[in-house]
Write an enzyme that holds these catalytic residues in place. Structure first.
Site, PDB file in Angstrom:
ATOM      1  N   GLU A   1     -18.177  34.676  33.177  1.00 35.68           N
ATOM      2  CA  GLU A   1     -17.590  35.367  32.036  1.00 35.68           C
ATOM      3  C   GLU A   1     -17.776  34.494  30.788  1.00 35.68           C
ATOM      4  OE1 GLU A   1     -13.322  37.413  30.789  1.00 35.68           O
ATOM      5  OE2 GLU A   1     -13.343  35.621  32.061  1.00 35.68           O
TER       6      GLU A   1
ATOM      7  N   LYS B   1     -14.424  45.508  32.515  1.00 35.14           N
ATOM      8  CA  LYS B   1     -13.147  44.998  33.029  1.00 35.14           C
ATOM      9  C   LYS B   1     -12.045  46.032  32.855  1.00 35.14           C
ATOM     10  CE  LYS B   1     -10.096  40.971  32.665  1.00 35.14           C
ATOM     11  NZ  LYS B   1      -9.807  39.725  31.917  1.00 35.14           N
TER      12      LYS B   1
ATOM     13  N   CYS C   1     -12.540  37.813  35.762  1.00 29.54           N
ATOM     14  CA  CYS C   1     -11.368  36.985  35.508  1.00 29.54           C
ATOM     15  C   CYS C   1     -10.277  37.239  36.540  1.00 29.54           C
ATOM     16  CB  CYS C   1     -10.875  37.214  34.079  1.00 29.54           C
ATOM     17  SG  CYS C   1      -9.674  35.992  33.505  1.00 29.54           S
TER      18      CYS C   1
END
Length: 587
Positions: A294, A377, A462
């Protein structure tokens, strides 16, 4: 003043000591220190405070907040760092945000104390069961941003961790508190010998209670350790369908440039670094998949659209470099980027900034240098990727305004080129200054291969990896799980190790390997038994590469994937009904 008088009093000293026992022992048991013995003692502070204040509801609430704040201060101190660096808040705003989040997001402590005390007064016995069902309820039904459960600490034991296939971290939390309360009740040697004396002298009523309690403890220990050992042996013997060679590149990309560095120069250095790291590792020895983390290349996208050009996030050199990496080495490249589109309210044929939606996105480029499937995401990080209230954006210029994705599809990847590049001169990042993506593909046109999908993986960005209920929503049977993250926001702290440990149970729940790629450490490979391969972690705040052969475990819908938290719900429901009728019959 009232708080100060309480803290210097004997009761205050004992209370703070109890808070510290739970906070410090939990921290010592958890990554990266990993001293698992302390986890069995960590709940003692909660047990002692509840026993001293049973039925005093107001005091229990205050004590619960005390546990929350000290627990956050010891174990999650890095959240202050996140608030100031990631969120961009000044210290005088970061401190109340930290304390507020400590109370709100650790509401499980006051809920646990209140529920335990309520059941203890109504039922009056079966305290180990009360302790276990209370923590289960508190962890289930209180809000959390970073889902942290006591069961994650128990899972540091490799055998006990296997039970997550059925009960996830919740079941391990219930197991911990059940066993820990037995230890708590025998904490004084005098108490232990008094109980033993009663048993030996055949006090009949006591003997029945002693045998019932002892047998229930033995039964639970045998159940969890026995099932864990069985699952460990079962999955150790499973032979993989195949193996995939995977390379993680950890580029240590910059977060931002508020310290006066030249952004253009830093980004050029970053791109050159990624290029040279890939060249060094892959020249003459390619892989099936390269994974960048990321924000491995921050601020930009390879998605060339009218919206991304309008937003000035499309950068042709970024796309060109990703194409060079995939074509030069004939491999799939999975990388993170920004992406953008228009919201539904946008007027046709017209773009305005308020109509643009930004996404935290990851995408795969096939061995022919062609951009393929992407994943946006879904779970966004508060105070970093969005604010809970619109007016709060004015407080922090650092916080992004991202939209959540909606697609929960697996990411396909393709058969790599089996022969090395035939080019006399390979392309590198400096060539992207004069050669666009189309030119790169034309340059390597002789290396083009037929696109053949050979598998798919489950993409997580994440902290999505730590949300078990979310991960099981993905459909299909992935070859493995890929988690890309940027833990650099938390500095050289324990956060990166804790982040991985919280997500490690997904490997057991799914019985799939996890490829964890971070921007600045710690990157690691975890197998389907939850073991970190070779215990090989990349160092924090540095560039690094790590390469392993990832086993593709045969597809099997585990109990957790099929039924989720069914066992935990059943346990709470059955115990609740039994306690209800027991209490009703004894009133």
């Amino acid at each position: 003043m009232k708080l100060a008088r309480f803290l210097i009093s004997r009761e205050g000293f004992i209370s703070v000591l109890c808070y510290a026992i739970t906070a410090v022992f939990s921290f010592l048991s958890f990554a990266p220190i990993n001293l698992p013995f302390f986890v069995w003692l960590a709940p003692f502070g909660l047990f002692f405070v509840e026993k001293r204040n049973r039925g005093k509801w107001k005091k229990l609430i205050y004590h619960g907040f005390g546990f929350s704040i000290l627990f956050y201060f010891v174990s999650f101190h890095w959240i202050y760092h996140m608030t100031t660096v990631f969120g961009g808040f000044d210290w005088y705003l970061a401190v109340p945000i930290f304390i507020g989040s400590a109370i709100l997001l650790n509401f499980k402590f006051p809920v646990y104390l209140l529920l335990f005390s309520f059941l203890a007064k109504r039922v009056g016995k079966f305290f180990p069961i009360i302790a276990s069902v209370s923590i289960l309820f508190a962890e289930f039904f209180t809000p959390q941003v970073f889902p942290w459960y006591f069961g994650n600490v128990v899972a540091e034991n490799q055998i006990l961790a296997q039970n997550a296939e059925y009960a996830s971290a919740y079941g391990l939390s219930a197991f911990l508190f059940f066993v820990s309360y037995y230890l708590f009740s025998l904490r004084k040697p005098k108490t232990f010998f008094r109980l033993l004396k009663k048993f030996l002298f055949r006090h009949k009523t006591f003997q029945k209670r002693f045998l019932f309690g002892g047998l229930s403890l033995v039964l639970v220990l045998v159940l969890f350790f026995g099932n864990g050992y069985y699952l460990f042996q079962k999955w150790s013997k499973v032979k993989p369908i195949t193996e995939r060679d995977v390379l993680i590149i950890q580029p240590n990309a910059p977060l931002e440039f508020r310290d006066g560095r030249n952004p253009a120069e830093e980004i050029r250095n970053l791109m050159t670094r990624i290029d040279s790291m890939a060249e060094r590792e892959l020249k003459g020895n390619s892989v099936d998949l390269v994974v960048l983390p990321e924000s491995g290349v921050p601020f930009f996208t390879t998605h060339d659209t009218e919206v991304t050009r309008y937003s000035r996030i499309y950068w042709h050199q970024f796309e060109s470099l990703m194409a060079i990496l995939s074509l030069r080495h004939g491999t799939n490249v999975f990388y993170n980027e920004l992406d953008a589109d228009l919201n539904k309210e946008a007027l046709p044929g017209r773009i305005s900034r308020r109509d643009v939606r930004m996404y935290n996105s990851s995408v795969v480029m096939n061995p022919n240098g062609e951009r393929r499937n992407s994943y946006q995401k879904v779970f966004l990080l508060i105070f970093g990727e969005y604010m809970p209230f619109e007016w709060m954006y004015a407080l922090s210029g650092q916080t992004g305004q991202f939209a959540p994705g909606t697609n929960l599809n697996l990411i396909p990847y393709y058969e790599p080129r089996k022969t090395p590049s035939s080019q006399i001169k390979e392309l590198h990042f400096e060539d992207t200054m004069t050669m666009g993506p189309a030119g790169v593909r034309e340059y390597y046109s002789k290396e083009k291969v037929d696109e053949k999908q050979i598998g798919s993986f489950l993409p997580l960005i994440c902290y999505e990896v730590i949300i078990s209920e979310f991960v099981r929503k993905f459909e299909g049977d992935p070859d493995f799980i890929v988690n890309v993250t940027n833990d650099k926001w938390y500095g050289n702290s324990v956060e990166s190790y804790q982040h991985h440990t919280l997500g490690r149970l997904r490997a057991i729940e799914f019985r799939k390997w996890i490829v964890r790629s971070t921007n600045s450490g710690t990157s690691v490979f975890t197998d389907h038994l939850g073991r970190n391969i070779d215990n090989d972690f990349t160092p924090i705040e540095t560039t690094a590469v790590i390469r392993k052969k990832v086993q593709v475990i045969p597809g099997e819908m585990t109990f957790y994937r099929l039924y989720g938290n069914l066992l935990s719900y059943l346990y709470m429901g059955i115990v609740g009904l039994v306690f209800f009728f027991y209490a009703k019959g004894n009133t």
